[in-house]
Design an enzyme around this catalytic site. Structure first.
Site, PDB file in Angstrom:
ATOM      1  CE  LYS A 116      -4.391  -1.533   1.932  1.00 23.83           C
ATOM      2  NZ  LYS A 116      -5.402  -1.297   2.972  1.00 23.83           N
ATOM      3  CE  LYS A 198      -9.229 -12.964  -1.171  1.00 22.81           C
ATOM      4  NZ  LYS A 198      -8.735 -12.749   0.186  1.00 22.81           N
ATOM      5  CE  LYS A 201     -15.213  -4.504   0.806  1.00 23.31           C
ATOM      6  NZ  LYS A 201     -15.265  -3.706   2.034  1.00 23.31           N
TER       7      LYS A 201
END
Ligand code: TRP
Length: 333
Positions: A116, A198, A201
Site C-alpha cells: 500500500k 482473488k 473490492k
C-alpha cells in the site's frame, strides 16, 4: 454455556465500498452458525479506513452500510456485539500502548504496508504504518480467542499474537493470545474476469466483482461475461480456473459439494453453468440487498443497535484497559 464463559470470536470490516460475494461466501455467511457457540464481536473499522483518504459523507454512509450488511447477512444483533470502532475510543488507547511496545522493524516487514505504501510516493501516511498495531488493539482488547481471517490478514494476526506475548512477558498475564480461525466451509472466490486472482473490492476490471448491492441485471451480466477458457463443454476430468470458480460459487450459495454441482454440468455447454450460477446468485443476493436497504432506511433502529453494541463493547474494553494502565504504571484514581 453462559455468555461469560463463551470464547470470543472477533472480526471487522473496513467501511469502504459494498462487500462482494467473496466477502460473503468466504466469511460472513460462515459466521452465522458461530453465533450460538461463541460470543461474537463484529464491527466497522472506520479508524482503519482513514489510513487512506476518504470522502467524509461516503465514509459515514459506508459505515452504516457495513453494519446493515452484517445484519442483512444473518448476524443477529441480539446475539453478536455490533458497533463502530471510532465509537469505542478504548481501541485507540490500547493502540498507543501497543505502539510503544512495537518496533519499526516488525512493522516495516508487513507485506500489506509494503504494497500500500508504494502507491504514496514520498508521502506515506503514518497511519498506514501503524495500521496493524490498531488491528492488534482491536483484537486484544476483548480477550479474543479466534479471529476468522483471510490469507491477506494472517501476518497482521501474527503481529497481534507477538504483541500479546510480549506484553504478557513484560507486565504479567494480560492478554489472550489469539488464534486464526480457519473455516473448512467457505469458498475462495476468484475474479470473474481473471480467475487466477482473488475477487477484490477494488478490482479495476469491469465485471470482475459481484457486489452484494448489485442489481439482478448487473449480477446476470457479470456472470454471463465471466471468463472461462477456449473449451465449450464442462469436462468431468479437469476444469479450468474460470469453470472451477463458477462451480464453487454455485456450490457455496446452495450449500452443496463441488462435485454435486459439477455432476449437473458434465458434457453441457458453459452457457448453462453461467446462467444457472447467475440465477442462484441473484436469488441469494436479492434478499440481502433488500434487507440492507430496508435496515438503512430505519436509522433509529440502527442507532439503537449501535448504542447497545457500543455500550457492551466499552464495558468489556474498559475492564481490560484499566488493568493494562495499572500494569504499565499509570496513576489510576
Ligand atoms: N485489517 C482488516 C482488513 O482489512 C480489518 C480489520 C481491522 C480486522 N481490525 C480487525 C479484521 C480485527 C479482523 C480483526 O480486512
Amino acid at each position: 454455556m453462559t455468555s461469560s464463559t463463551k470464547k470470543i470470536v472477533l472480526s471487522a470490516v473496513q467501511p469502504t465500498n459494498s462487500p462482494h460475494i467473496g466477502n460473503y461466501l468466504g466469511a460472513i455467511k460462515n459466521w452465522v452458525p458461530l453465533l450460538d457457540q461463541y460470543q461474537c464481536i463484529f464491527f466497522a473499522v472506520d479508524l482503519h479506513s482513514i489510513t487512506v483518504k476518504q470522502d467524509p459523507a461516503e465514509l459515514r454512509e459506508n459505515t452504516y452500510q457495513a453494519i446493515a450488511n452484517y445484519i442483512a447477512c444473518g448476524i443477529d444483533p441480539k446475539k453478536a456485539i455490533l458497533f463502530i470502532q471510532s465509537q469505542v475510543p478504548e481501541h485507540l488507547e490500547l493502540a498507543w500502548i501497543l505502539t510503544c511496545n512495537s518496533s519499526m522493524g516488525e512493522l516495516s516487514r508487513m507485506t500489506q504496508y509494503k504494497d500500500k505504501s508504494q502507491k504514496h510516493g514520498a508521502h506515506i501516511p503514518t497511519g498506514l504504518f501503524i495500521y496493524p498495531v490498531l488491528m492488534a488493539a482491536d483484537i486484544l482488547l476483548y480477550g479474543t480467542q479466534y479471529v476468522p481471517v483471510g490469507e491477506d490478514q494472517k501476518q497482521h494476526l501474527e503481529l497481534a499474537r507477538d504483541l500479546a506475548e510480549r506484553m504478557n512477558n513484560a507486565y504479567g498475564p494480560l492478554f489472550t493470545v489469539p488464534d486464526p480461525m480457519i473455516q473448512k466451509t467457505g469458498a475462495r472466490v476468484m475474479s470473474l474476469q481473471d480467475p487466477e486472482n482473488k475477487m477484490s473490492k477494488s478490482d479495476p476490471l469491469a465485471g470482475a466483482t459481484v457486489f452484494l448491492n448489485d442489481s439482478d441485471k448487473e449480477i446476470e451480466k457479470k456472470f454471463k461475461r465471466a471468463v472461462t477458457d477456449s473449451g465449450t463443454e464442462v469436462s468431468a476430468e479437469n476444469q479450468s480456473n474460470g469453470i472451477k470458480n463458477l462451480i464453487q460459487i454455485q456450490a457455496s450459495f446452495l450449500n452443496e459439494d463441488y462435485d454435486t454441482v459439477l455432476n449437473r454440468y458434465i458434457g453441457k455447454q458453459y452457457g448453462y453453468l453461467k446462467i444457472d450460477t447467475a440465477n442462484v446468485a441473484i436469488n441469494a443476493i436479492r434478499p440481502i440487498r433488500e434487507k440492507t436497504a430496508e435496515i438503512l432506511k430505519d436509522r433509529d433502529y440502527l442507532d439503537q443497535i449501535l448504542k447497545a453494541g457500543r455500550e457492551e463493547a466499552k464495558r468489556r474494553a474498559q475492564i481490560l484497559l484499566n488493568e493494562v494502565y495499572k500494569r504499565v504504571g499509570f496513576v489510576r484514581q
